[in-house]
Motif scaffolding. Structure first.
Motif, mmCIF file in Angstrom:
data_model
loop_
_atom_site.group_PDB
_atom_site.id
_atom_site.type_symbol
_atom_site.label_atom_id
_atom_site.label_comp_id
_atom_site.label_asym_id
_atom_site.label_seq_id
_atom_site.Cartn_x
_atom_site.Cartn_y
_atom_site.Cartn_z
ATOM 1 N N GLU A 7 0.840 -1.192 0.000
ATOM 2 C CA GLU A 7 0.000 0.000 0.000
ATOM 3 C C GLU A 7 0.876 1.244 0.000
ATOM 4 O OE1 GLU A 7 -3.388 2.116 2.865
ATOM 5 O OE2 GLU A 7 -2.589 0.125 3.313
ATOM 6 N N SER A 8 0.492 2.247 -0.797
ATOM 7 C CA SER A 8 1.279 3.477 -0.870
ATOM 8 C C SER A 8 1.339 4.139 0.499
ATOM 9 C CB SER A 8 0.665 4.443 -1.882
ATOM 10 O OG SER A 8 0.767 3.921 -3.182
ATOM 11 N N GLN A 9 2.530 4.574 0.873
ATOM 12 C CA GLN A 9 2.722 5.264 2.140
ATOM 13 C C GLN A 9 3.439 6.576 1.840
ATOM 14 O OE1 GLN A 9 3.249 2.164 5.591
ATOM 15 N NE2 GLN A 9 4.698 1.639 3.993
ATOM 16 N N HIS A 10 2.685 7.543 1.352
ATOM 17 C CA HIS A 10 3.260 8.806 0.920
ATOM 18 C C HIS A 10 3.338 9.784 2.092
ATOM 19 C CE1 HIS A 10 2.056 8.051 -3.566
ATOM 20 N NE2 HIS A 10 2.894 7.160 -3.072
ATOM 21 N N ASP A 27 7.514 8.041 -1.116
ATOM 22 C CA ASP A 27 6.858 6.771 -0.845
ATOM 23 C C ASP A 27 7.778 5.997 0.094
ATOM 24 O OD1 ASP A 27 5.705 4.256 -0.758
ATOM 25 O OD2 ASP A 27 5.227 4.203 -2.900
ATOM 26 N N ASN A 29 7.758 3.126 1.130
ATOM 27 C CA ASN A 29 8.041 1.730 0.765
ATOM 28 C C ASN A 29 9.390 1.564 0.087
ATOM 29 O OD1 ASN A 29 5.611 0.329 1.608
ATOM 30 N ND2 ASN A 29 4.547 1.498 0.031
ATOM 31 N N ILE A 89 -0.213 10.367 4.156
ATOM 32 C CA ILE A 89 -0.569 9.803 5.457
ATOM 33 C C ILE A 89 0.048 10.597 6.612
ATOM 34 C CG2 ILE A 89 -0.825 7.481 4.517
ATOM 35 C CD1 ILE A 89 1.900 6.815 5.843
ATOM 36 N N THR A 398 6.000 7.163 8.939
ATOM 37 C CA THR A 398 5.098 6.046 8.644
ATOM 38 C C THR A 398 4.973 5.093 9.840
ATOM 39 O OG1 THR A 398 5.634 6.142 6.290
ATOM 40 C CG2 THR A 398 4.703 4.091 7.104
ATOM 41 N N LYS A 402 1.552 4.284 12.033
ATOM 42 C CA LYS A 402 1.031 2.928 12.202
ATOM 43 C C LYS A 402 0.636 2.620 13.639
ATOM 44 C CE LYS A 402 3.553 0.669 8.393
ATOM 45 N NZ LYS A 402 4.634 -0.282 8.068
#
Length: 404
Positions: A7-10, A27, A29, A89, A398, A402
């Protein structure tokens, strides 16, 4: 079977200077930059934003005297125009000075703001700009988590022997006068990447990392943790840099004030803006310009490079004291990643450590290519490792999001 893509984590990464704002959407990732740019000359007559998106570079002229808040408002519009806002995010902020308050990245709340404000007195030029960027981003990205990532955090594993000055102890206990170190995010990143390159656990790795750019610092990393670093209370201490003097005799202050009638502000400007490579070469703070002049026979340019390499080599050698055993010397930053000339000079001066330069590998590693540049029979490796502080900020942001 095909795997489901992550899933994109911008994350929008912001780095606020006194008159500039560097930004990127990363991103987390893979570290890919979706959009990146720089707002500069903020508060001046002709501020502007330069950015890159989908391989295209664009310049936006801002109204005269617009500052950080207006630049971030323009950035918000830019992000929305490219339909990038729905994918964000978090906002990650590079904060230069965290003092002793912060040993890791944190979600920004009122207590964190108070801690950053207190630390800002130790680095007023950077600290107040960081706070301005945070407040502007909070107003413009209401509802998005805001995360602070500190340049000083990685170095909080140093002990008192390394971080204290030989000054009256109460200056430390009452006013926080001590060595903090900077470039921590960069040193942390390249150490981890070098451990992967050499296929050894970071927890069992001893490295000396040299972040070389307009600002320069060296970090002794023992079993993956910072045990000493060359910058101190401020980013002025340590190595020769682009415009900063690095280490000097403190008695210079008395000489400049009593003999030459310098004010405190003039001394600060001299040591931070007019010294270093610029001061010695009398040409430029840009290493590329100085190297070109040196190759053409300019004596002051040659001297500037020789002094730069000599001081850097001495600092690296000194860090054998806390490390005792060394696996690799890491070169990173604009100069570290691109100057094969400086890397070879430094490695040659460190030959007594059992490190030898492979000239072809060193040449091949120009322009940000990672790799081992020492000979195969070298007891200690030399590595070029491009840094990526923005990716570290995005990853930290990120991970914190989470946990919410």
């Amino acid at each position: 079977m095909p795997t489901t893509p992550p899933e994109s984590q911008h994350v929008l990464v912001l780095n606020c200077g006194s008159s500039s704002l560097k930004f990127a959407i990363i991103d987390a990732n893979d570290g890919h930059e979706i959009i990146s740019g720089l707002a500069e000359r903020l508060g001046d007559k002709a501020p502007s934003i330069k950015y890159k998106f989908n391989g295209t570079k664009t310049v936006i002229d801002l109204a005269a005297n617009q500052a950080h808040a207006e630049a971030i408002n323009t950035l918000v519009s830019l992000i929305k125009d490219h339909n990038l806002d729905d994918q964000l995010i978090a906002v990650g902020h590079r904060v230069v000075h965290g003092g002793e308050h912060f040993t890791q990245s944190v979600l920004i709340d009122e207590k964190v703001i108070a801690g950053i404000t207190q630390s800002a007195t130790l680095a007023p030029l950077h600290g107040h700009a960081n706070l301005l960027g945070i407040s502007s981003a909070q107003a413009s990205f209401e509802g998005l988590p805001q995360v602070a990532v500190f340049d000083t955090a990685f170095h909080q594993t140093m002990n008192e022997v390394a971080f204290l000055y030989a000054l009256p102890y109460k200056l430390y206990t009452e006013f926080g006068v001590r060595r903090y170190g900077f470039h921590g995010t960069s040193h942390f990143y390249v150490a981890g990447q070098t451990a992967k390159l050499l296929e050894q656990p970071i927890e069992q790795s001893n490295f000396i990392s040299a972040h070389l750019g307009n600002g320069c610092s060296v970090c002794a990393i023992k079993n993956g943790k910072s045990v000493d670093t060359s910058m101190g209370l401020t980013p002025l201490e340590g190595l020769i840099m682009g415009t900063r003097s690095g280490d000097i005799d403190p008695g210079l202050f008395n000489f400049l004030t009593t003999q030459l009638d310098y004010t405190a502000q003039q001394i600060d400007n001299l040591l931070n803006q007019k010294s270093g490579l610029l001061g010695i070469s009398e040409l430029s703070n840009d290493c590329r310009t100085i190297e070109e002049a040196a190759l053409a026979g300019n004596k002051k340019a040659i001297l500037a490079i020789e002094m730069f390499c000599y001081r850097l080599s001495k600092q690296i050698a000194a860090y054998m004291v806390p490390l005792q055993r060394l696996d690799a010397v890491i070169f990173t930053g604009g100069i570290g990643e691109n100057s094969d000339i400086i890397r070879e000079k430094v490695i040659t001066q460190l030959a007594f450590l059992g490190i030898n330069c492979n000239p072809q590998a060193n040449l091949n590693a120009r322009f940000g290519q990672e790799g081992v540049i020492s000979c195969k029979n070298s007891h200690v490796k030399a590595v070029v490792m491009p840094t990526n502080e923005e990716w570290v900020i995005a990853l930290d942001a990120t991970n914190i999001v989470k946990e919410l």
